[in-house]
Design an enzyme around this catalytic site. Structure first.
Site, mmCIF file in Angstrom:
data_model
loop_
_atom_site.group_PDB
_atom_site.id
_atom_site.type_symbol
_atom_site.label_atom_id
_atom_site.label_comp_id
_atom_site.label_asym_id
_atom_site.label_seq_id
_atom_site.Cartn_x
_atom_site.Cartn_y
_atom_site.Cartn_z
ATOM 1 N N LYS A 60 0.869 -1.194 0.000
ATOM 2 C CA LYS A 60 0.000 0.000 0.000
ATOM 3 C C LYS A 60 0.906 1.244 0.000
ATOM 4 O O LYS A 60 1.946 1.225 -0.641
ATOM 5 C CB LYS A 60 -0.982 -0.054 1.172
ATOM 6 C CG LYS A 60 -1.696 -1.422 1.229
ATOM 7 C CD LYS A 60 -2.786 -1.543 2.228
ATOM 8 C CE LYS A 60 -3.428 -2.922 2.144
ATOM 9 N NZ LYS A 60 -4.569 -3.104 3.013
ATOM 10 N N HIS A 113 -8.744 -3.569 -5.952
ATOM 11 C CA HIS A 113 -8.581 -3.596 -4.494
ATOM 12 C C HIS A 113 -9.648 -2.726 -3.838
ATOM 13 O O HIS A 113 -9.997 -1.663 -4.346
ATOM 14 C CB HIS A 113 -7.177 -3.108 -4.104
ATOM 15 C CG HIS A 113 -6.860 -3.417 -2.675
ATOM 16 N ND1 HIS A 113 -7.339 -2.657 -1.637
ATOM 17 C CD2 HIS A 113 -6.151 -4.425 -2.112
ATOM 18 C CE1 HIS A 113 -6.925 -3.183 -0.494
ATOM 19 N NE2 HIS A 113 -6.200 -4.259 -0.750
ATOM 20 N N GLU A 169 -11.025 -10.660 -0.552
ATOM 21 C CA GLU A 169 -10.632 -9.851 0.603
ATOM 22 C C GLU A 169 -11.868 -9.145 1.160
ATOM 23 O O GLU A 169 -12.252 -8.075 0.639
ATOM 24 C CB GLU A 169 -9.621 -8.776 0.189
ATOM 25 C CG GLU A 169 -8.324 -9.324 -0.359
ATOM 26 C CD GLU A 169 -7.195 -8.302 -0.230
ATOM 27 O OE1 GLU A 169 -6.210 -8.629 0.444
ATOM 28 O OE2 GLU A 169 -7.312 -7.178 -0.756
HETATM 29 P P1 13P Z 1 -4.188 -6.441 5.871
HETATM 30 O O1 13P Z 1 -3.366 -7.701 5.737
HETATM 31 O O2 13P Z 1 -3.444 -5.307 6.484
HETATM 32 O O3 13P Z 1 -5.508 -6.731 6.525
HETATM 33 O O4 13P Z 1 -4.523 -5.951 4.376
HETATM 34 C C1 13P Z 1 -4.998 -6.872 3.456
HETATM 35 C C2 13P Z 1 -4.992 -6.260 2.110
HETATM 36 O O5 13P Z 1 -5.711 -5.314 1.831
HETATM 37 C C3 13P Z 1 -4.039 -6.809 1.118
HETATM 38 O O6 13P Z 1 -4.301 -6.322 -0.157
#
Ligand code: 13P
Length: 235
Positions: free
Chosen positions: A8, A88, A157
């Site tokens: 990110k 995402h 996700e």
């Molecule tokens: P986290 O592992 O911090 O929950 O984030 C997951 C994510 O968005 C991966 O793309």
């Protein structure tokens, strides 16, 4: 197994170089045959790796042009980047990308032969509305997406599990992945609060082919530990 780290908007170029040095030497020293993908920020892109795939978290679906603030195919080619994250939830819900824009991005990068890690997942209110509502929501996130694309990887996700420390139960993950499996032959990743203490268990679930990890992957050592857990599940 496929083990991915999504940085990110974290890590500088220097920090990314140090991180990659740890992960690359770990992967070669331990003869890891699993697919490892790291998505650093744009500013850290370079010819970083031999045994770890480097992808971008986003790009604009054109070769180049007047798109202030974006980067496009030409800038990715400079670094041999052929892997991209599309759909995402942070881009859907924070940046406001629409399904139409996401589908256009998917079409463009599929035409360019990119490995596409395509993310889907429901907010909490949809999860609370029950399984049918959840699957309807995810189906809409497949509008305009070619589920038979050969270099497709799907990441499930749940939005409410990202960065919260919450995860669905193992059987809830299996239920969603079973339905995803009925729609596509693509590898299926789970993402959302994956950490060293649950990664192995989640990757061992039926129809889970790997993980997409955010915050817990920011530590190179923890990411390597998850790679070990993936490799132990082989064969
Ligand atoms: P986290 O592992 O911090 O929950 O984030 C997951 C994510 O968005 C991966 O793309």
């Amino acid at each position: 197994m496929i083990v991915c780290a999504n940085f990110k908007a974290n890590k500088t170029r220097q920090e990314t170089q140090a991180y990659m040095a740890v992960v690359e030497s770990f992967v070669s020293a331990n003869d890891i045959s699993d697919t490892i993908i790291v998505f650093p920020p744009y500013t850290a892109l370079e010819h970083l790796s031999r045994n770890v795939l480097i992808g971008v978290q986003n790009a604009y679906p054109v070769r180049n042009g007047a798109y202030t603030g974006e980067i496009a195919l030409e800038q990715l080619e400079e670094f041999d980047i052929k892997t991209i994250l599309i759909g995402h939830s942070e881009r859907r819900h924070i940046i406001g990308e629409t399904q139409e824009q996401i589908a256009a991005k998917f079409r463009f990068f599929a035409e360019q032969g990119f490995v596409i890690v395509y993310c889907v997942g429901e907010p909490l209110a949809i999860r609370e509305a029950g399984h049918d509502a959840l699957m309807d929501y995810i189906d809409k996130q497949f509008d305009g997406i070619d589920l038979n694309y050969s270099d497709l990887i799907i990441a499930y996700e749940p939005v409410w599990a990202i960065g919260t420390g919450l995860t669905p139960s193992n059987s809830d993950i299996e239920q969603v992945h079973r339905e995803l499996r009925s729609k596509t032959a693509a590898p299926l990743l789970y993402g959302g609060s994956v950490k060293t203490d649950n990664a192995g268990e989640i990757m061992a679930l039926e129809n889970v082919d790997g993980v997409l990890v955010g915050s817990a992957a920011l530590s190179a050592n923890d990411f390597c530990e998850m790679i070990v857990q993936a490799s132990e599940l082989n064969g």
